[in-house]
Design a protein around this motif. Structure first.
Motif, mmCIF file in Angstrom:
data_model
loop_
_atom_site.group_PDB
_atom_site.id
_atom_site.type_symbol
_atom_site.label_atom_id
_atom_site.label_comp_id
_atom_site.label_asym_id
_atom_site.label_seq_id
_atom_site.Cartn_x
_atom_site.Cartn_y
_atom_site.Cartn_z
ATOM 1 N N GLY A 60 31.504 -12.057 -9.252
ATOM 2 C CA GLY A 60 30.569 -11.151 -9.935
ATOM 3 C C GLY A 60 31.175 -9.763 -10.104
ATOM 4 O O GLY A 60 31.099 -9.159 -11.184
ATOM 5 N N GLU A 61 31.815 -9.295 -9.047
ATOM 6 C CA GLU A 61 32.425 -7.955 -9.096
ATOM 7 C C GLU A 61 33.602 -7.912 -10.065
ATOM 8 O O GLU A 61 33.820 -6.918 -10.758
ATOM 9 C CB GLU A 61 32.854 -7.522 -7.690
ATOM 10 N N GLU A 62 34.333 -9.014 -10.124
ATOM 11 C CA GLU A 62 35.472 -9.108 -11.035
ATOM 12 C C GLU A 62 34.990 -9.032 -12.495
ATOM 13 O O GLU A 62 35.545 -8.287 -13.313
ATOM 14 C CB GLU A 62 36.124 -10.464 -10.771
ATOM 15 N N ILE A 63 33.935 -9.764 -12.807
ATOM 16 C CA ILE A 63 33.390 -9.756 -14.176
ATOM 17 C C ILE A 63 32.878 -8.356 -14.512
ATOM 18 O O ILE A 63 33.090 -7.836 -15.613
ATOM 19 C CB ILE A 63 32.260 -10.807 -14.308
ATOM 20 N N GLU A 64 32.226 -7.763 -13.533
ATOM 21 C CA GLU A 64 31.701 -6.407 -13.679
ATOM 22 C C GLU A 64 32.834 -5.441 -14.066
ATOM 23 O O GLU A 64 32.704 -4.630 -14.979
ATOM 24 C CB GLU A 64 31.118 -6.013 -12.326
ATOM 25 N N ARG A 65 33.953 -5.549 -13.361
ATOM 26 C CA ARG A 65 35.088 -4.659 -13.620
ATOM 27 C C ARG A 65 35.686 -4.899 -14.997
ATOM 28 O O ARG A 65 35.998 -3.967 -15.722
ATOM 29 C CB ARG A 65 36.185 -4.883 -12.564
ATOM 30 N N GLU A 66 35.828 -6.165 -15.378
ATOM 31 C CA GLU A 66 36.522 -6.457 -16.638
ATOM 32 C C GLU A 66 35.677 -6.131 -17.859
ATOM 33 O O GLU A 66 36.187 -5.691 -18.874
ATOM 34 C CB GLU A 66 36.939 -7.933 -16.674
ATOM 35 N N PHE A 67 34.383 -6.376 -17.756
ATOM 36 C CA PHE A 67 33.522 -6.159 -18.916
ATOM 37 C C PHE A 67 32.821 -4.807 -18.880
ATOM 38 O O PHE A 67 32.198 -4.398 -19.852
ATOM 39 C CB PHE A 67 32.495 -7.290 -19.040
ATOM 40 N N GLY A 68 32.904 -4.150 -17.762
ATOM 41 C CA GLY A 68 32.280 -2.832 -17.667
ATOM 42 C C GLY A 68 30.769 -2.886 -17.761
ATOM 43 O O GLY A 68 30.132 -1.949 -18.233
ATOM 44 N N ILE A 69 30.187 -4.012 -17.337
ATOM 45 C CA ILE A 69 28.718 -4.111 -17.329
ATOM 46 C C ILE A 69 28.270 -4.321 -15.887
ATOM 47 O O ILE A 69 28.777 -5.211 -15.207
ATOM 48 C CB ILE A 69 28.237 -5.255 -18.264
ATOM 49 N N PRO A 70 27.345 -3.488 -15.402
ATOM 50 C CA PRO A 70 26.926 -3.658 -14.004
ATOM 51 C C PRO A 70 26.227 -5.009 -13.784
ATOM 52 O O PRO A 70 25.413 -5.422 -14.608
ATOM 53 C CB PRO A 70 25.927 -2.513 -13.784
ATOM 54 N N ILE A 71 26.581 -5.675 -12.719
ATOM 55 C CA ILE A 71 25.860 -6.888 -12.301
ATOM 56 C C ILE A 71 25.219 -6.518 -10.981
ATOM 57 O O ILE A 71 25.881 -6.456 -9.942
ATOM 58 C CB ILE A 71 26.818 -8.089 -12.178
ATOM 59 N N VAL A 72 23.937 -6.218 -11.031
ATOM 60 C CA VAL A 72 23.284 -5.555 -9.907
ATOM 61 C C VAL A 72 23.215 -6.446 -8.670
ATOM 62 O O VAL A 72 23.494 -6.003 -7.567
ATOM 63 C CB VAL A 72 21.869 -5.076 -10.317
ATOM 64 N N ASN A 73 22.838 -7.700 -8.859
ATOM 65 C CA ASN A 73 22.633 -8.574 -7.706
ATOM 66 C C ASN A 73 23.393 -9.878 -7.848
ATOM 67 O O ASN A 73 23.485 -10.432 -8.941
ATOM 68 C CB ASN A 73 21.154 -8.917 -7.550
ATOM 69 N N LYS A 74 23.921 -10.347 -6.737
ATOM 70 C CA LYS A 74 24.481 -11.687 -6.670
ATOM 71 C C LYS A 74 23.653 -12.404 -5.614
ATOM 72 O O LYS A 74 23.540 -11.899 -4.485
ATOM 73 C CB LYS A 74 25.957 -11.666 -6.278
ATOM 74 N N ARG A 75 23.089 -13.548 -5.998
ATOM 75 C CA ARG A 75 22.129 -14.182 -5.102
ATOM 76 C C ARG A 75 22.307 -15.698 -5.060
ATOM 77 O O ARG A 75 23.017 -16.270 -5.880
ATOM 78 C CB ARG A 75 20.706 -13.836 -5.573
ATOM 79 N N ILE A 76 21.603 -16.293 -4.129
ATOM 80 C CA ILE A 76 21.681 -17.747 -3.976
ATOM 81 C C ILE A 76 20.263 -18.304 -3.916
ATOM 82 O O ILE A 76 19.378 -17.702 -3.295
ATOM 83 C CB ILE A 76 22.428 -18.112 -2.662
ATOM 84 N N SER A 77 20.057 -19.418 -4.608
ATOM 85 C CA SER A 77 18.785 -20.127 -4.433
ATOM 86 C C SER A 77 19.111 -21.526 -3.925
ATOM 87 O O SER A 77 20.139 -22.093 -4.282
ATOM 88 C CB SER A 77 18.010 -20.192 -5.746
ATOM 89 N N GLY A 108 27.779 -12.484 1.440
ATOM 90 C CA GLY A 108 27.620 -11.136 0.899
ATOM 91 C C GLY A 108 26.525 -10.998 -0.141
ATOM 92 O O GLY A 108 26.387 -9.942 -0.762
ATOM 93 N N VAL A 109 25.714 -12.047 -0.356
ATOM 94 C CA VAL A 109 24.613 -11.919 -1.328
ATOM 95 C C VAL A 109 23.483 -11.100 -0.706
ATOM 96 O O VAL A 109 23.344 -11.060 0.514
ATOM 97 C CB VAL A 109 24.068 -13.299 -1.780
ATOM 98 N N ASN A 110 22.687 -10.438 -1.562
ATOM 99 C CA ASN A 110 21.653 -9.589 -0.971
ATOM 100 C C ASN A 110 20.318 -10.301 -0.754
ATOM 101 O O ASN A 110 19.474 -9.812 -0.020
ATOM 102 C CB ASN A 110 21.485 -8.282 -1.748
#
Lengths: 452, 89
Positions: A60-77, A108-110
């Motif tokens: 998620g953080e990698e995609i955030e860095r490359e595309f410059g779009i914030p990905i606020v939460n990474k979660r699991i269901s 590390g998911v919130n």
């Protein structure tokens, strides 16, 4: 070739209008973790989650860095825990929540969702054990979210479960009284729950889902509000078109991120959830969109119509932008998480009854609403029953996330901070619903014809 | 991989030079540049090709942000697909 205006409009959406991807949620099936030994089941589910979601946050953080779009939460269901805990040797399911919590910290998911039971028609022993374990589970874990589905259009409303949930919510608030009843912010009661919802606290990985899946929730109330500022005073068809175009753009970004995450995590893409999810930040509010349409304060007459237009236009715009739309998909109206809703509630314009009416035309339901700490469990159950009836009759998902504020009354505020925000305690009706709730049994499923 | 670099801030001498030097040092090829100045506010959009770049896009982002902080400009780099997704059907 892209032109400068288009590029700068995207930059402006991200930098000034809070455009973000609200969540990348990985759904993981835990059905194969069921075990007669609860401790062994907990070990299995921890191992499975940490194995599958090992790279979720980093990706998620990698995609955030490359595309410059914030990905606020990474979660699991995960699979509703009541299903996998059924063969277990203990009636207390809190250890399962503890194992989920450990897995959430390890990956590390919130938040991790799925401490859930589906009891819309009846309750198994395991379902009841899970529901009765909720207060302990939510007060002894940080990141676990619980949900219970108590009704559906096809089966009616399980009023025994509704009554039980009134008590469970009250007990959960009491068990987390030192934190303003924070436990209740992680507990949702659904009617017509969906199996692929990426948003918390109600996310779980349905029994009809694949082994694992990537679902993405987009956001962008600020972007919509900014877009409709440009058509102030224009007729409603112009307004609806503007919202549609904006929703299309937002959703395309969601689709892009979802496919990218799916590829990198080697996990099938599930759905994009087209919800407009507000945050407490100024400029990221659904209420302010409604006010921009021409209402002095959200909650006044016209609010339901404004929300109906918004919700429909978001779906129409978004549905073509994604190859697979699902989840809750609509505008969210969580009071404590929306700066405009908080202001409207404080001003006394937005009340519980109006919020209930609004939920007839938008996504989900009575969400993140603080009520006095001494609200009787039967009144909470009756609020759940009302909201479930709206969902049942209208064939839509509705939910209740009420926050009884321990020791507080109308005029006080509870403060969670972060995305969960600030909730002014709102009044509930004083007149008793106890005899109604005490009846128990099931409210029959409604007719699907003669629909007037 | 193509990416879009955007630079926003107060106009001053040497912005282009500083950015182009950084890109050249890292073997990043510039494909297109458009620049405007509105009321002394500097706006530049640059399309670049990273296929021969010495740095990954993540590292380049860090380098550009550091440069931006030192010359008082906001500099971003984002993969081109983001803009295509939003503005092209």
């Amino acid at each position: 070739m892209l032109n400068q205006k288009e590029i700068l409009s995207t930059i402006e959406m991200i930098a000034q209008q809070h455009l973000d991807i609200r969540t990348i949620t990985m759904g993981i099936s835990l059905l194969d973790c069921a075990d007669p030994s609860a401790s062994r089941a907990c070990r299995k589910l921890y191992d499975k989650i940490t194995r599958h979601a090992e790279k979720l946050v980093a990706t998620g953080e990698e995609i955030e860095r490359e595309f410059g779009i914030p990905i606020v939460n990474k979660r699991i269901s995960v699979t509703p825990v009541a299903l996998l805990a059924a063969p277990g040797d203990s009636d207390n399911y809190a250890p399962y929540a503890a194992a989920l919590d450990r897995a959430a910290f390890a990956t590390g998911v919130n938040f991790i969702g799925g401490f859930s039971a589906l009891v819309h028609k009846g309750m198994t022993r395991a379902d009841e054990c899970l529901i009765r374990s909720i207060p302990e589970a939510l007060s002894t874990t940080e990141r676990v979210c619980a949900s219970v589905n108590i009704g559906s259009t096809r089966s009616g409303i399980n009023m025994d479960a509704v009554s039980l949930m009134g008590n469970v919510i009250t007990e959960t608030a009491r068990a987390t009284a030192d934190r303003d009843g924070f436990g209740c912010a992680k507990l949702v009661v659904f009617c017509n729950a969906v199996e692929d919802n990426p948003f918390m606290a109600g996310a779980f990985h349905g029994a009809g889902e694949a082994e694992k899946v990537i679902n993405v929730g987009v956001s962008g109330p600020g972007v919509v509000r900014h877009a409709i500022e440009a058509v102030r005073g224009a007729p409603f068809d112009v307004l609806a078109e503007t919202v549609k175009k904006t929703a299309f753009r937002i959703t395309r970004v969601g689709q892009l991120v979802a496919l990218e995450a799916s590829r990198r995590l080697d996990t099938p893409f599930g759905i994009v959830d087209l919800s407009l999810a507000p945050t407490p930040a100024v400029g990221d509010s659904v209420a302010r969109i409604l006010e921009e349409m021409g209402l002095e304060v959200c909650g006044t007459h016209g609010t339901t119509a404004a929300l109906a237009l918004l919700n429909d236009a978001v779906k129409k715009g978004g549905v073509m932008a994604s190859s697979s739309v699902g989840g809750l998909s609509g505008a969210f109206i969580p009071v404590s998480e929306d700066e405009g809703m908080i202001a409207a509630a404080r001003a006394g314009v937005l009340c519980l009854d109006k919020l209930e009416a609004m939920t007839c035309v938008c996504s989900v339901g009575l969400d993140m609403i603080a009520v006095p700490g001494d609200t009787p469990p039967e009144t909470i159950a009756a609020i759940i029953a009302d909201e479930a009836a709206v969902g049942m009759v209208n064939q839509k998902t509705t939910a209740v996330r009420l926050l009884p504020a321990p020791g507080k009354s109308v005029g006080d505020t509870i403060e969670f901070g972060g995305l969960l925000g600030t909730a002014p305690v709102m009044p509930v009706h004083k007149e008793s619903s106890a005899a109604f709730i005490r009846r128990g049994g099931r409210i029959p499923a409604p007719l699907q014809s003669l629909r007037n | 991989m193509h990416a879009i670099i955007t630079v926003l801030g107060q106009d001053k001498v040497g912005i282009m030079a500083a950015i182009c030097t950084l890109l050249a040092e890292n073997n990043v090829n510039i494909l297109d540049i458009s620049q405007t100045i509105l009321q002394s506010s500097f706006t530049m959009v640059m399309a670049v090709d990273l296929s021969a770049s010495r740095l990954s896009i993540g590292e380049l982002r860090g380098a550009l942000e550091t440069l931006g902080a030192s010359i008082g400009m906001s500099i971003r780099i984002q993969r081109e697909e983001l803009f295509d997704a939003m503005h092209r059907v």
